[in-house]
Design a protein around this motif. Structure first.
Motif, PDB file in Angstrom:
ATOM      1  N   PHE A  13       0.809  -1.207   0.000  1.00 47.28           N
ATOM      2  CA  PHE A  13       0.000   0.000   0.000  1.00 47.28           C
ATOM      3  C   PHE A  13       0.849   1.265   0.000  1.00 47.28           C
ATOM      4  O   PHE A  13       0.308   2.364   0.044  1.00 47.28           O
ATOM      5  CB  PHE A  13      -0.924   0.015   1.223  1.00 47.28           C
ATOM      6  N   ILE A  14       2.155   1.166  -0.046  1.00 50.76           N
ATOM      7  CA  ILE A  14       3.002   2.351  -0.024  1.00 50.76           C
ATOM      8  C   ILE A  14       2.740   3.243  -1.242  1.00 50.76           C
ATOM      9  O   ILE A  14       2.632   4.462  -1.125  1.00 50.76           O
ATOM     10  CB  ILE A  14       4.493   1.965   0.060  1.00 50.76           C
ATOM     11  N   TYR A  15       2.617   2.641  -2.430  1.00 47.14           N
ATOM     12  CA  TYR A  15       2.367   3.445  -3.630  1.00 47.14           C
ATOM     13  C   TYR A  15       1.031   4.171  -3.516  1.00 47.14           C
ATOM     14  O   TYR A  15       0.865   5.290  -4.017  1.00 47.14           O
ATOM     15  CB  TYR A  15       2.410   2.567  -4.889  1.00 47.14           C
ATOM     16  N   GLN A  16       0.064   3.532  -2.826  1.00 45.63           N
ATOM     17  CA  GLN A  16      -1.229   4.186  -2.642  1.00 45.63           C
ATOM     18  C   GLN A  16      -1.101   5.389  -1.710  1.00 45.63           C
ATOM     19  O   GLN A  16      -1.748   6.423  -1.924  1.00 45.63           O
ATOM     20  CB  GLN A  16      -2.246   3.192  -2.072  1.00 45.63           C
ATOM     21  N   GLN A  17      -0.253   5.272  -0.682  1.00 49.21           N
ATOM     22  CA  GLN A  17      -0.046   6.398   0.219  1.00 49.21           C
ATOM     23  C   GLN A  17       0.608   7.573  -0.519  1.00 49.21           C
ATOM     24  O   GLN A  17       0.259   8.736  -0.300  1.00 49.21           O
ATOM     25  CB  GLN A  17       0.827   5.964   1.399  1.00 49.21           C
ATOM     26  N   ILE A  18       1.541   7.262  -1.408  1.00 46.42           N
ATOM     27  CA  ILE A  18       2.193   8.305  -2.212  1.00 46.42           C
ATOM     28  C   ILE A  18       1.173   8.968  -3.127  1.00 46.42           C
ATOM     29  O   ILE A  18       1.088  10.199  -3.221  1.00 46.42           O
ATOM     30  CB  ILE A  18       3.355   7.715  -3.031  1.00 46.42           C
ATOM     31  N   TYR A  19       0.385   8.143  -3.798  1.00 48.18           N
ATOM     32  CA  TYR A  19      -0.650   8.640  -4.709  1.00 48.18           C
ATOM     33  C   TYR A  19      -1.656   9.521  -3.960  1.00 48.18           C
ATOM     34  O   TYR A  19      -1.952  10.641  -4.376  1.00 48.18           O
ATOM     35  CB  TYR A  19      -1.345   7.447  -5.371  1.00 48.18           C
ATOM     36  N   GLU A  20      -2.175   9.024  -2.832  1.00 50.02           N
ATOM     37  CA  GLU A  20      -3.190   9.759  -2.090  1.00 50.02           C
ATOM     38  C   GLU A  20      -2.622  11.047  -1.480  1.00 50.02           C
ATOM     39  O   GLU A  20      -3.290  12.093  -1.470  1.00 50.02           O
ATOM     40  CB  GLU A  20      -3.769   8.879  -0.983  1.00 50.02           C
ATOM     41  N   GLY A  21      -1.375  10.985  -0.989  1.00 55.09           N
ATOM     42  CA  GLY A  21      -0.772  12.167  -0.385  1.00 55.09           C
ATOM     43  C   GLY A  21      -0.574  13.288  -1.373  1.00 55.09           C
ATOM     44  O   GLY A  21      -0.908  14.449  -1.094  1.00 55.09           O
ATOM     45  N   ILE A  22      -0.029  12.976  -2.537  1.00 54.98           N
ATOM     46  CA  ILE A  22       0.185  14.007  -3.560  1.00 54.98           C
ATOM     47  C   ILE A  22      -1.149  14.525  -4.092  1.00 54.98           C
ATOM     48  O   ILE A  22      -1.336  15.732  -4.293  1.00 54.98           O
ATOM     49  CB  ILE A  22       1.061  13.455  -4.707  1.00 54.98           C
ATOM     50  N   LYS A  23      -2.092  13.623  -4.309  1.00 54.70           N
ATOM     51  CA  LYS A  23      -3.412  14.034  -4.803  1.00 54.70           C
ATOM     52  C   LYS A  23      -4.072  15.014  -3.839  1.00 54.70           C
ATOM     53  O   LYS A  23      -4.594  16.057  -4.249  1.00 54.70           O
ATOM     54  CB  LYS A  23      -4.308  12.806  -4.992  1.00 54.70           C
TER      55      LYS A  23
END
Length: 470
Positions: A13-23
């Protein structure tokens, strides 16, 4: 970057955290339009995560349009239109009046006319037919079916209703739909919207509401001992009539041959006159053979026959059908050239094999026996418990009958007491399209017997008695 990565979570889920944080940072304005983002390597090092996690996060943002790339320059924030801020009343939660509250049916008994008993349904045979459908029609199941429904299914229905109801038609005339209401809506879209519609009163309130919302002029027509009154139809200048001749809904009256012929003669006098025959539970007839459909007597292509499998198979299956006269079929095909069939193709092909294997006829015959036994038991117990205070119109057909209970109580009192007794019942009040019984004494109930077990009939009658006498 205002990014926080929680490494205690699953690494997937790390890539999802990166995606959600930047979004989130883009949407709340912390990252501005055209601002350059760190390179994948730089962000990976700064967050102490793999480059691949950053790569996947960036690709998702890119796919959704939050960022863009410039060759040899890197990733940049897209210029995104801002949301219009609207006052949500201080909350984004669903308003309380729109929330659905769970219904606790524990301890309830049902004398509903809408229910059917599925405890005897041959699910094993049905599943065998479903498996056969899967293996026999793989190509058809992978495609959109024909708008009127698969030909093979319509062919099976055509043969069945010819034998059981005397309906004269070809498979091409049959239109399958996900419920009778849907089919009525489709049918009426093809009709002249200046038509005047005559409906039986009391009758099917859902049709009444549907037609009114479609802006048709709808005239409730009262009944006499033989069914809908022809003189009132003429007086209303109606040109389309909805009837339930085999088991009038909800009174249970069976239209005699004389009135059927009168109705057909009325329809034959005008090119724009049609009769919609709703044959909703005609499969269940006790003591005598089934009465042929009104359509079987039609010599002028004036009757539109409606049938359903909700009562005989499963209510949740949502498979109904109508038989259109040739001229209306031509109009229907022109109007619904690009229509997509709503019914589940797998269930339609399963029904096809269920009919062809003989399981459908066998099941209906078995249920006729069960329902007849239950009907007689309910009538006996009602007469025993209420004595002279009840009059049962015991028409030997369908899955409900009409009962007139002598009482000084109002319909509202009866409905409130029924809830306290946990007994599901429906009064005539529900089916009156226009109030015609304000001066009548007593309460008329439409009592169904399909979903009350034999060992619960006495208890159901006792609860009903308490409703009227406590």
């Amino acid at each position: 970057m205002f990014l926080l990565i929680d490494k205690q979570r699953d690494t997937n889920f790390i890539y999802q955290q990166i995606y959600e944080g930047i979004k989130d940072n883009i949407l709340n304005g912390k990252l501005k339009a055209h601002e350059k983002l760190p390179s994948k390597r730089a962000l990976a090092e700064g967050l102490d995560v793999s480059i691949n996690s950053v790569k996947i996060g960036y690709e998702q943002l890119l796919a959704e349009g939050y960022i863009y790339t410039q060759e040899r320059k890197g990733y940049f924030v897209e210029n995104i239109t801002e949301f219009v801020q609207q006052d949500s009343g201080g909350t984004d939660k669903l308003p309380d009046d729109l929330r659905e509250k769970p219904v606790n049916r524990e301890g309830w008994l049902s004398l509903s006319h809408m229910a059917s008993d599925i405890s005897y349904f041959p699910f094993k045979e049905w599943l065998k037919c479903q498996e056969k459908a899967i293996y026999s029609y793989p190509r058809e199941l992978s495609e959109m079916t024909y708008s009127q429904g698969p030909y093979e299914v319509r062919e099976s229905i055509c043969r069945m209703i010819a034998i059981t109801r005397g309906v004269n038609c070809e498979p091409e005339q049959i239109v399958i739909g996900a419920g009778t209401q849907l089919l009525v809506g489709q049918l009426m879209e093809c009709m002249n919207h200046n038509s005047v519609i005559a409906l039986e009163n009391p009758g099917y309130a859902r049709f009444f509401e549907l037609l009114k919302k479609m802006n048709f002029a709808v005239e409730p027509i009262s009944l006499d001992d033989q069914g809908i009154k022809l003189t009132d139809i003429e007086a209303a200048n109606a040109n389309i009539v909805f009837v339930t001749p085999s088991h009038q809904f909800p009174t249970g009256k069976i239209m005699p041959i004389s009135r059927r012929i009168e109705l057909l003669n009325w329809a034959a006098k005008g090119d724009d006159r049609y009769i919609v025959e709703d044959d909703y539970d005609s499969e269940f007839k006790y003591e005598t053979d089934n009465i042929p459909s009104l359509q079987s007597l039609d010599r002028n292509h004036r009757v539109i026959y409606m049938g359903t499998f909700s009562k005989t198979v499963l209510p949740g299956l949502r498979i109904s059908y109508m038989v259109l006269p040739p001229e209306l079929l031509r109009k229907y095909r022109q109007y619904y050239t690009n229509f997509i069939q709503y019914s589940n193709s797998l269930m339609l092909y399963t029904l096809h094999y269920f009919i062809e294997s003989g399981n459908y006829a066998k099941h209906v015959k078995k249920m006729n026996h069960h329902y007849e036994t239950r009907r007689k038991l309910l009538i006996t117990e009602l007469n025993k418990r209420f004595s002279h205070k009840i009059e049962v119109d015991a028409v030997p057909a369908g899955l409900h009958f009409l009962a007139h209970v002598h009482s000084e109580k109002s319909y509202q009192e009866i409905e409130e007491r029924a809830v306290k007794e946990k007994l599901e019942i429906y009064s005539m009040k529900r089916f009156l399209l226009k109030d015609i019984c304000t001066k009548e004494k007593g309460i008329k109930l439409v009592l169904g017997f399909a979903n009350v077990k034999e060992d619960k009939v006495v208890e159901a009658v006792e609860r009903l008695y308490r409703i009227f006498n406590s």
